[in-house]
Design a protein around this motif. Structure first.
Motif, PDB file in Angstrom:
ATOM      1  N   GLY A 196     127.976  64.142  47.434  1.00  0.00           N
ATOM      2  CA  GLY A 196     126.691  63.239  48.383  1.00  0.00           C
ATOM      3  C   GLY A 196     127.359  62.807  49.146  1.00  0.00           C
ATOM      4  N   ASN A 197     127.442  62.861  50.152  1.00  0.00           N
ATOM      5  CA  ASN A 197     128.261  62.927  51.885  1.00  0.00           C
ATOM      6  C   ASN A 197     128.057  63.717  53.179  1.00  0.00           C
ATOM      7  OD1 ASN A 197     130.569  62.284  53.439  1.00  0.00           O
ATOM      8  ND2 ASN A 197     132.166  61.461  51.689  1.00  0.00           N
ATOM      9  N   LEU A 198     127.810  62.968  53.976  1.00  0.00           N
ATOM     10  CA  LEU A 198     127.850  64.209  54.910  1.00  0.00           C
ATOM     11  C   LEU A 198     128.591  64.139  56.316  1.00  0.00           C
ATOM     12  CD1 LEU A 198     124.395  62.330  57.126  1.00  0.00           C
ATOM     13  CD2 LEU A 198     124.522  64.469  55.430  1.00  0.00           C
ATOM     14  N   ILE A 199     130.056  63.663  55.691  1.00  0.00           N
ATOM     15  CA  ILE A 199     131.453  63.570  56.381  1.00  0.00           C
ATOM     16  C   ILE A 199     132.145  64.938  56.034  1.00  0.00           C
ATOM     17  CG2 ILE A 199     133.083  62.341  57.668  1.00  0.00           C
ATOM     18  CD1 ILE A 199     130.688  59.519  57.513  1.00  0.00           C
ATOM     19  N   CYS A 200     132.850  64.063  54.770  1.00  0.00           N
ATOM     20  CA  CYS A 200     133.485  64.845  54.066  1.00  0.00           C
ATOM     21  C   CYS A 200     133.682  66.265  54.272  1.00  0.00           C
ATOM     22  CB  CYS A 200     134.650  64.441  53.546  1.00  0.00           C
ATOM     23  SG  CYS A 200     134.691  62.542  53.791  1.00  0.00           S
ATOM     24  N   PRO A 201     132.455  66.899  53.055  1.00  0.00           N
ATOM     25  CA  PRO A 201     132.371  68.049  52.730  1.00  0.00           C
ATOM     26  C   PRO A 201     132.381  69.211  54.250  1.00  0.00           C
ATOM     27  CG  PRO A 201     130.759  66.105  51.938  1.00  0.00           C
ATOM     28  CD  PRO A 201     131.290  65.543  53.066  1.00  0.00           C
ATOM     29  N   VAL A 202     132.260  68.480  55.266  1.00  0.00           N
ATOM     30  CA  VAL A 202     132.181  69.731  56.564  1.00  0.00           C
ATOM     31  C   VAL A 202     133.594  70.270  57.104  1.00  0.00           C
ATOM     32  CG1 VAL A 202     131.162  69.736  58.708  1.00  0.00           C
ATOM     33  CG2 VAL A 202     129.649  68.355  57.284  1.00  0.00           C
ATOM     34  N   GLY A 203     134.371  69.353  56.892  1.00  0.00           N
ATOM     35  CA  GLY A 203     136.108  69.537  57.224  1.00  0.00           C
ATOM     36  C   GLY A 203     136.582  70.913  55.905  1.00  0.00           C
ATOM     37  N   PHE A 204     136.281  71.046  54.979  1.00  0.00           N
ATOM     38  CA  PHE A 204     136.799  71.502  53.404  1.00  0.00           C
ATOM     39  C   PHE A 204     135.352  73.577  53.718  1.00  0.00           C
ATOM     40  CE2 PHE A 204     138.675  68.283  53.239  1.00  0.00           C
ATOM     41  CZ  PHE A 204     140.185  68.521  52.824  1.00  0.00           C
ATOM     42  N   LYS A 225     120.054  60.074  62.433  1.00  0.00           N
ATOM     43  CA  LYS A 225     121.212  61.094  61.431  1.00  0.00           C
ATOM     44  C   LYS A 225     121.825  61.828  61.951  1.00  0.00           C
ATOM     45  CE  LYS A 225     121.724  57.169  58.167  1.00  0.00           C
ATOM     46  NZ  LYS A 225     120.684  56.637  58.909  1.00  0.00           N
ATOM     47  N   ALA A 226     121.162  62.895  62.770  1.00  0.00           N
ATOM     48  CA  ALA A 226     121.979  63.604  63.240  1.00  0.00           C
ATOM     49  C   ALA A 226     122.936  63.386  64.344  1.00  0.00           C
ATOM     50  CB  ALA A 226     120.688  65.085  64.109  1.00  0.00           C
ATOM     51  N   ALA A 227     122.097  62.271  65.068  1.00  0.00           N
ATOM     52  CA  ALA A 227     123.183  61.723  66.191  1.00  0.00           C
ATOM     53  C   ALA A 227     125.104  61.773  66.199  1.00  0.00           C
ATOM     54  CB  ALA A 227     122.444  61.084  66.913  1.00  0.00           C
ATOM     55  N   LYS A 228     124.358  60.674  64.361  1.00  0.00           N
ATOM     56  CA  LYS A 228     125.445  59.848  63.734  1.00  0.00           C
ATOM     57  C   LYS A 228     126.827  60.775  63.258  1.00  0.00           C
ATOM     58  CE  LYS A 228     123.783  55.097  63.448  1.00  0.00           C
ATOM     59  NZ  LYS A 228     122.850  54.219  62.723  1.00  0.00           N
ATOM     60  N   HIS A 229     125.946  61.939  62.421  1.00  0.00           N
ATOM     61  CA  HIS A 229     127.130  62.863  62.643  1.00  0.00           C
ATOM     62  C   HIS A 229     127.048  64.493  62.506  1.00  0.00           C
ATOM     63  CE1 HIS A 229     125.570  60.291  59.125  1.00  0.00           C
ATOM     64  NE2 HIS A 229     126.477  60.341  58.619  1.00  0.00           N
ATOM     65  N   PRO A 230     127.469  64.314  64.428  1.00  0.00           N
ATOM     66  CA  PRO A 230     127.219  66.089  64.791  1.00  0.00           C
ATOM     67  C   PRO A 230     127.764  67.315  64.239  1.00  0.00           C
ATOM     68  CG  PRO A 230     128.904  64.521  65.631  1.00  0.00           C
ATOM     69  CD  PRO A 230     128.084  64.002  64.865  1.00  0.00           C
ATOM     70  N   TYR A 231     129.367  66.961  63.977  1.00  0.00           N
ATOM     71  CA  TYR A 231     129.484  67.884  63.148  1.00  0.00           C
ATOM     72  C   TYR A 231     128.960  68.797  62.316  1.00  0.00           C
ATOM     73  CZ  TYR A 231     134.124  70.219  61.943  1.00  0.00           C
ATOM     74  OH  TYR A 231     135.102  71.028  61.056  1.00  0.00           O
ATOM     75  N   LEU A 242     120.332  68.981  71.357  1.00  0.00           N
ATOM     76  CA  LEU A 242     121.869  68.477  71.799  1.00  0.00           C
ATOM     77  C   LEU A 242     123.131  69.082  71.338  1.00  0.00           C
ATOM     78  CD1 LEU A 242     120.774  64.883  73.153  1.00  0.00           C
ATOM     79  CD2 LEU A 242     120.814  67.585  74.730  1.00  0.00           C
ATOM     80  N   LEU A 243     123.078  69.156  70.173  1.00  0.00           N
ATOM     81  CA  LEU A 243     124.066  69.003  69.183  1.00  0.00           C
ATOM     82  C   LEU A 243     124.069  71.168  69.363  1.00  0.00           C
ATOM     83  CD1 LEU A 243     124.404  66.388  66.979  1.00  0.00           C
ATOM     84  CD2 LEU A 243     126.336  66.447  68.818  1.00  0.00           C
ATOM     85  N   ASN A 244     124.004  71.322  68.744  1.00  0.00           N
ATOM     86  CA  ASN A 244     123.401  72.809  68.214  1.00  0.00           C
ATOM     87  C   ASN A 244     121.596  73.369  68.890  1.00  0.00           C
ATOM     88  OD1 ASN A 244     123.487  75.108  66.596  1.00  0.00           O
ATOM     89  ND2 ASN A 244     124.572  74.093  64.721  1.00  0.00           N
ATOM     90  N   PRO A 245     121.793  74.242  69.751  1.00  0.00           N
ATOM     91  CA  PRO A 245     120.590  74.310  70.167  1.00  0.00           C
ATOM     92  C   PRO A 245     119.945  75.313  69.456  1.00  0.00           C
ATOM     93  CG  PRO A 245     122.175  73.850  71.612  1.00  0.00           C
ATOM     94  CD  PRO A 245     123.054  73.889  70.787  1.00  0.00           C
ATOM     95  N   SER A 246     120.359  76.197  68.420  1.00  0.00           N
ATOM     96  CA  SER A 246     119.744  77.475  68.132  1.00  0.00           C
ATOM     97  C   SER A 246     119.980  77.485  67.198  1.00  0.00           C
ATOM     98  CB  SER A 246     120.801  78.524  68.119  1.00  0.00           C
ATOM     99  OG  SER A 246     122.042  78.003  67.686  1.00  0.00           O
ATOM    100  N   VAL A 247     120.227  76.047  66.254  1.00  0.00           N
ATOM    101  CA  VAL A 247     120.212  76.132  65.179  1.00  0.00           C
ATOM    102  C   VAL A 247     118.909  75.755  63.748  1.00  0.00           C
ATOM    103  CG1 VAL A 247     120.554  73.302  64.529  1.00  0.00           C
ATOM    104  CG2 VAL A 247     121.162  74.809  62.776  1.00  0.00           C
ATOM    105  N   PRO A 248     117.921  76.497  63.273  1.00  0.00           N
ATOM    106  CA  PRO A 248     116.757  76.595  62.717  1.00  0.00           C
ATOM    107  C   PRO A 248     116.458  74.741  61.907  1.00  0.00           C
ATOM    108  CG  PRO A 248     117.514  77.870  62.284  1.00  0.00           C
ATOM    109  CD  PRO A 248     119.033  77.418  62.790  1.00  0.00           C
ATOM    110  N   VAL A 249     115.638  74.724  62.387  1.00  0.00           N
ATOM    111  CA  VAL A 249     115.181  73.097  61.238  1.00  0.00           C
ATOM    112  C   VAL A 249     113.719  73.857  61.023  1.00  0.00           C
ATOM    113  CG1 VAL A 249     114.976  70.359  61.597  1.00  0.00           C
ATOM    114  CG2 VAL A 249     116.440  71.629  63.543  1.00  0.00           C
ATOM    115  N   LEU A 250     114.136  73.140  59.700  1.00  0.00           N
ATOM    116  CA  LEU A 250     113.003  73.234  58.983  1.00  0.00           C
ATOM    117  C   LEU A 250     112.176  72.242  57.836  1.00  0.00           C
ATOM    118  CD1 LEU A 250     113.739  77.016  56.755  1.00  0.00           C
ATOM    119  CD2 LEU A 250     112.708  76.282  58.772  1.00  0.00           C
ATOM    120  N   GLY A 251     111.747  71.216  58.067  1.00  0.00           N
ATOM    121  CA  GLY A 251     110.943  70.706  57.631  1.00  0.00           C
ATOM    122  C   GLY A 251     110.161  70.988  55.462  1.00  0.00           C
ATOM    123  N   VAL A 252     110.086  70.217  54.903  1.00  0.00           N
ATOM    124  CA  VAL A 252     110.076  71.169  53.621  1.00  0.00           C
ATOM    125  C   VAL A 252     109.813  69.326  52.658  1.00  0.00           C
ATOM    126  CG1 VAL A 252     111.326  72.875  53.300  1.00  0.00           C
ATOM    127  CG2 VAL A 252     112.421  70.493  52.497  1.00  0.00           C
TER     128      VAL A 252
END
Length: 220
Positions: free
Chosen positions: A125-133, A152-158, A190-200
């Motif tokens: 559970g982490n929005l930062i460290c796992p992205v780089g590995f 949260k999307a704006a705060k975790h752009p990576y 603004l960060l990723n124009p093409s990524v799908p976003v699904l509400g669940v």
């Protein structure tokens, strides 16, 4: 260490190089076996395990999944998921804030790879460290939830920039929380124009069909 921090940078680059090499080997082996691996990244409390429980129940008879679960401590999430999946491996990371490629490689020795076609990896559970590995996954899914706030999307752009899919969980709580979905999705675009976003909703299964269709499509 040099005053400009060059030694620290060199060590970090070496660690990432080793990780990437192992990840590439894992990816090659999974591709050879036609197994699609999906890395699920989300904050604590975003509903990763609940979503996987709902997903595994719905996938019965459609896919042959295995799950790797990363946690600092306890086997609780793995035990929950084992009710719905025959092959679940809990990975304890101790003080580590993310999974690494060697942990995934080692965990896969406990999986009957000939019996699966989908590998779901629940990262720590982490929005930062796992992205780089890199873990050797075919796709990365970022999980946000209404209860975390619409910033949260704006705060975790990576995570947003690298994700192949973004899920917005707990949409059943929309009447009860302050969450501006337009703001959230505008930040995403603004960060990723093409990524799908699904509400669940892991609780009510609302929006689950689109998520399942995406998973099944990834697995061919």
């Amino acid at each position: 260490m040099a005053d400009d921090g060059r030694l620290d940078i060199a060590v970090e680059e070496r660690v990432l190089d080793i990780n990437d090499t192992i990840a590439a080997e894992t990816r090659s082996e999974l591709e050879r076996r036609r197994i699609v691996a999906v890395d699920l990244i989300g904050a604590p409390g975003s509903g990763k395990t609940s979503l996987l429980e709902t997903t595994l129940r719905a996938l019965r008879g459609r896919r042959r999944p295995a799950v790797l679960v990363g946690d600092l401590a306890t086997r609780r999430d793995g035990d929950r998921l084992a009710r719905w999946c025959d092959q679940v491996v809990q990975i304890s990371t101790g003080q580590g804030c993310h999974l690494e490629a060697h942990q995934v490689r080692d965990a896969l020795t406990q999986v009957d790879l000939g019996a699966i076609d989908l590998l779901l990896i629940e990262n720590v559970g982490n929005l930062i460290c796992p992205v780089g590995f890199d873990l050797g996954q075919a796709a990365t899914v970022g999980l946000f939830s209404l209860t975390e706030g619409d910033d949260k999307a704006a705060k975790h752009p990576y995570l947003v920039e690298t994700a192949d899919l973004l899920l917005l969980n707990k949409i059943d709580l929309a009447p009860y929380v302050t969450f501006d979905r337009e703001t959230f999705e505008r930040d995403v675009r603004l960060l990723n124009p093409s990524v799908p976003v699904l509400g669940v909703s892991a609780a009510t299964a609302e929006g689950l069909d689109a998520w399942l269709d995406w998973l099944v499509a990834q697995a061919g």
